[in-house]
Design a protein around this motif. Sequence first.
Motif, mmCIF file in Angstrom:
data_model
loop_
_atom_site.group_PDB
_atom_site.id
_atom_site.type_symbol
_atom_site.label_atom_id
_atom_site.label_comp_id
_atom_site.label_asym_id
_atom_site.label_seq_id
_atom_site.Cartn_x
_atom_site.Cartn_y
_atom_site.Cartn_z
ATOM 1 N N ARG A 12 0.837 -1.218 0.000
ATOM 2 C CA ARG A 12 0.000 0.000 0.000
ATOM 3 C C ARG A 12 0.868 1.263 0.000
ATOM 4 N NH1 ARG A 12 -5.211 -1.247 -1.553
ATOM 5 N NH2 ARG A 12 -6.044 -2.971 -0.371
ATOM 6 N N ASN A 13 0.700 2.166 0.977
ATOM 7 C CA ASN A 13 1.494 3.411 0.930
ATOM 8 C C ASN A 13 2.817 3.306 1.701
ATOM 9 O OD1 ASN A 13 0.236 3.477 3.440
ATOM 10 N ND2 ASN A 13 0.150 5.722 3.501
ATOM 11 N N ASN A 32 -6.196 11.171 8.689
ATOM 12 C CA ASN A 32 -6.853 10.430 7.610
ATOM 13 C C ASN A 32 -5.841 10.188 6.487
ATOM 14 O OD1 ASN A 32 -9.658 12.501 8.251
ATOM 15 N ND2 ASN A 32 -9.506 10.346 8.757
ATOM 16 N N ALA A 33 -5.964 9.035 5.864
ATOM 17 C CA ALA A 33 -5.120 8.656 4.709
ATOM 18 C C ALA A 33 -3.631 8.565 5.021
ATOM 19 C CB ALA A 33 -5.351 9.608 3.528
ATOM 20 N N SER A 34 -3.271 8.430 6.311
ATOM 21 C CA SER A 34 -1.850 8.339 6.652
ATOM 22 C C SER A 34 -1.320 6.903 6.509
ATOM 23 C CB SER A 34 -1.616 8.859 8.076
ATOM 24 O OG SER A 34 -2.435 8.171 8.983
ATOM 25 N N GLY A 35 -2.220 5.897 6.644
ATOM 26 C CA GLY A 35 -1.772 4.508 6.502
ATOM 27 C C GLY A 35 -2.139 3.608 7.681
ATOM 28 N N LYS A 36 -3.093 4.024 8.483
ATOM 29 C CA LYS A 36 -3.474 3.246 9.668
ATOM 30 C C LYS A 36 -4.170 1.942 9.277
ATOM 31 C CE LYS A 36 -6.084 6.521 11.312
ATOM 32 N NZ LYS A 36 -5.943 7.468 10.173
ATOM 33 N N THR A 37 -5.214 2.077 8.448
ATOM 34 C CA THR A 37 -5.947 0.870 8.051
ATOM 35 C C THR A 37 -5.035 -0.071 7.257
ATOM 36 O OG1 THR A 37 -8.022 2.089 8.038
ATOM 37 C CG2 THR A 37 -8.002 0.021 6.832
ATOM 38 N N ASN A 38 -4.111 0.512 6.489
ATOM 39 C CA ASN A 38 -3.200 -0.334 5.704
ATOM 40 C C ASN A 38 -2.392 -1.272 6.595
ATOM 41 O OD1 ASN A 38 -4.123 0.978 3.473
ATOM 42 N ND2 ASN A 38 -2.313 2.278 3.169
ATOM 43 N N ARG A 53 -10.751 -5.766 2.365
ATOM 44 C CA ARG A 53 -11.157 -4.762 1.380
ATOM 45 C C ARG A 53 -11.553 -5.454 0.085
ATOM 46 N NH1 ARG A 53 -6.359 -0.750 3.041
ATOM 47 N NH2 ARG A 53 -7.602 1.027 3.731
ATOM 48 N N ASP A 59 -3.855 -5.443 -5.597
ATOM 49 C CA ASP A 59 -4.076 -4.030 -5.244
ATOM 50 C C ASP A 59 -3.214 -3.582 -4.062
ATOM 51 O OD1 ASP A 59 -5.964 -3.907 -7.200
ATOM 52 O OD2 ASP A 59 -7.704 -3.991 -5.858
ATOM 53 N N ILE A 61 -0.120 -4.102 -3.670
ATOM 54 C CA ILE A 61 1.247 -3.756 -4.098
ATOM 55 C C ILE A 61 1.335 -2.244 -4.281
ATOM 56 C CG2 ILE A 61 3.038 -4.089 -5.861
ATOM 57 C CD1 ILE A 61 1.570 -6.723 -6.611
ATOM 58 N N PHE A 63 1.936 1.361 -5.552
ATOM 59 C CA PHE A 63 1.890 1.850 -6.928
ATOM 60 C C PHE A 63 3.295 1.824 -7.543
ATOM 61 C CE2 PHE A 63 -1.737 4.742 -5.295
ATOM 62 C CZ PHE A 63 -2.666 3.716 -5.462
#
Length: 371
Positions: A12-13, A32-38, A53, A59, A61, A63
Amino acid sequence: MIIRSLKVTNFRNYDKVNITLGSKMNIFIGNNASGKTNILESIAILGLTKSFRNGLDCDVIKFNKKKAVIEGRILNNKQIKDLKIEFFEKEKNIYVNSKKIKKYAEYISNLNVVIFTPVDLDIIKGSPSIRRNLLNVTLSQISYSYLVTYNEYNKILKTRNEYLKILYTNGIADKTYLDVLTDKLVEKASVIYQARYNYLTKINTYISGIYNNITSDDKIIRIEYKPNIIINSYELKNLKNALVNVYKKNYKRELQAGMTLFGPHRDDFCFYIGNDTDMKIYASEGQQKCAVLAYKLSSIPIFKENNGTNPVLLLDDIFSELDLNKRNKLLKYVNEDIQSIITTTDLKNISKNNLKNAVVFKVDNGKLERS
Ligand SMILES: Nc1ncnc2c1ncn2[C@@H]1O[C@H](COP(=O)(O)OP(=O)(O)OP(=O)(O)O)[C@@H](O)[C@H]1O
Ligand SMILES: [Mg+2]
């Protein structure tokens, strides 16, 4: 069981992360969008080989990269196991102690996980397939024989459906083969019915207590198992008889439909609160969240009873929709003899006492820092 350490590469990120986790509560805090759920997702995948998900395996991998890797060192009953999952565009490889594992069923009990994510709010009001999937994920982790039986059931179901279509379009086809398939299906179906019934019966012994503990209410929460055939007793013999009769009676209907209309693949269960109030229709957002949380937490003692060890508890974004009192109650509840991974955007007004066993990681745009 606990996860000692976690390493992700091009996931992911994240470029590269290598962390040692605390054996009790681990909190990942960030915007938000920092990578917690990842991060939570990587652990869920390490347990189940699949993400919660939607989307493709590849997905995950990062980007513009070709390969993602998740590695974890698991401690269970004084034994260490190194798990590794590699993702490529078209395949994934799974390893235990560097040995490649071919079958999902052979891997699945290495890391038991109980996961709560915001998507789980659909459990009460969403479609029955969500609830069936939930049963399968947990029961497969608790019982190897359930997983094997369930896979066999699906194979026979597919063949039976195909054969019903053949029988319908080609009237002279042999019905005795359908009877053979029906017998095989009934054999597996009754085992699945019984396992699901026993599991939900056990959940019912815990769920109200946990719900009331979090909400400071005094309510009865009840799960009702709802198979699509009438079942008077969950003895195997009775289950088989009930199913055989249903298939006999509905032969023409199934023939016309070209598929198997009865069996555990059509199962459902419902949540009730208080005196038989259907939560699907009446429950508030907060009530739903607490009921689903209580349902998930109720599975922990069942894991312990069956596998002799606690699962790892993954709680994604648990504080939203919960008022302050419930946030603290939930943390207090989780602060037990179990490893938990918790994500949140903030710890405002969380009592210090509830954080005394916690290791806190700051998440910032694909970077992790233990604080
Ligand atoms: N394959 C990928 N490659 C690179 N970045 C990705 C990939 N998949 C997802 N991301 C990005 O990862 C970022 C973090 O996502 P994540 O879901 O972990 O955020 P979060 O910290 O949980 O946020 P929130 O608080 O909103 O839930 C998102 O910006 C997303 O676009
Ligand atoms: Mg998130």
